[in-house]
Design an enzyme around this catalytic site. Structure first.
Site, PDB file in Angstrom:
ATOM      1  CG  HIS A 127      -1.930   1.081   1.241  1.00  0.00           C
ATOM      2  ND1 HIS A 127      -3.157   0.954   1.866  1.00  0.00           N
ATOM      3  CD2 HIS A 127      -1.932   2.327   0.708  1.00  0.00           C
ATOM      4  CE1 HIS A 127      -3.850   2.075   1.724  1.00  0.00           C
ATOM      5  NE2 HIS A 127      -3.107   2.929   1.029  1.00  0.00           N
TER       6      HIS A 127
ATOM      7  CD  GLU B 193      -4.339  -3.132   0.694  1.00  0.00           C
ATOM      8  OE1 GLU B 193      -4.913  -4.179   1.024  1.00  0.00           O
ATOM      9  OE2 GLU B 193      -3.852  -2.325   1.518  1.00  0.00           O
TER      10      GLU B 193
ATOM     11  CG  HIS C 174      -8.096  -2.951   9.154  1.00  0.00           C
ATOM     12  ND1 HIS C 174      -7.230  -2.053   8.574  1.00  0.00           N
ATOM     13  CD2 HIS C 174      -8.265  -2.531  10.422  1.00  0.00           C
ATOM     14  CE1 HIS C 174      -6.906  -1.118   9.449  1.00  0.00           C
ATOM     15  NE2 HIS C 174      -7.514  -1.394  10.581  1.00  0.00           N
TER      16      HIS C 174
END
Length: 243
Positions: A43, A70, A190
């Protein structure tokens, strides 16, 4: 089988804290794959506080499993993924200064924007996934964005799970059933860890992939990377007789 994609942002954070190339991000990605991970996730953020844009370009050269990038779809992020062409791009709604992703897209409010971005990625044969919560309206409207998959934001599940596991999983079961009926592939990520991952996987029909970074890398400090990855894989893929 549910795939495990290892998010290696924390490896980059450790490297950047000291400068130089220790730990070697590229080697860690290779080792994650060698130890059984079926994907690598990164990310990159505009301030490059962990994954740098150049890391994405270098990882593309060596990742042999699924490469998932991401990020929030700024113009620079889109330029990066179009240049890199990873297997999957996961779009998240967090602003550049956010510490971590903490909510899903409002797919009605941001529908036109998402359709524009996803159409561009689709034209370049890049699979897309969009970060969503369990609000059924957001999932319904996600189906109108041309995305192939959604990724459940599992922070609320992880927070509630230790005290009320059945209540924690209930909205995800309902949301997953709707996503399956709409033909959307399901990813999740997450705060998933070895305490809550098995239960989540056992209850979510059609779970294709989980992306795990912080907990997995933290566990690896105690168990080593190979044992940690094997442990997470065992939590994901088990006989239904074990449920």
């Amino acid at each position: 089988m549910t795939r495990l994609s290892v998010n290696i942002n924390k490896i980059a954070t450790l490297r950047n804290a000291r400068g130089g190339n220790v730990p070697d991000l590229i080697q860690v990605a290779k080792d994650c794959e060698r130890f059984g991970a079926q994907g690598i996730t990164v990310h990159p953020r505009p301030d490059q506080r962990h994954i740098r844009y150049n890391d994405v370009l270098e990882l593309k050269k060596v990742v042999t499993t699924e490469f998932n990038v991401e990020g929030y779809p700024t113009s620079s992020f889109i330029d990066l993924v179009l240049k890199t062409k990873p297997d999957q791009v996961t779009l998240v709604p967090d602003p550049p200064e956010a510490l971590t992703s903490s909510e899903g897209w409002d797919t009605l409010k941001e529908g036109d924007f998402l359709r524009e971005v996803i159409s561009e990625l689709n034209r370049n044969n890049i699979r897309t996934s969009i970060f969503v919560d369990t609000n059924l309206k957001n999932i319904e409207h996600a189906a109108n964005t041309f995305t192939e998959r959604i990724e459940f934001y599992t922070g609320p599940y992880a927070e509630q799970f230790p005290h009320h596991p059945n209540e924690a999983i209930a909205p995800y079961i309902e949301a997953a059933n709707l996503a399956n009926n709409l033909g959307l592939g399901i990813n999740a990520g997450h705060d998933l860890d070895t305490n809550n991952l098995h239960f989540f996987r056992a209850n979510i029909k059609g779970l294709l992939e989980v992306s795990i970074g912080h907990a997995l890398i933290s566990d690896a400090l105690y168990w080593g990377l190979e044992k940690t990855i094997q442990t997470y894989l065992a939590e994901l893929n088990f006989s239904h007789q074990d449920i």
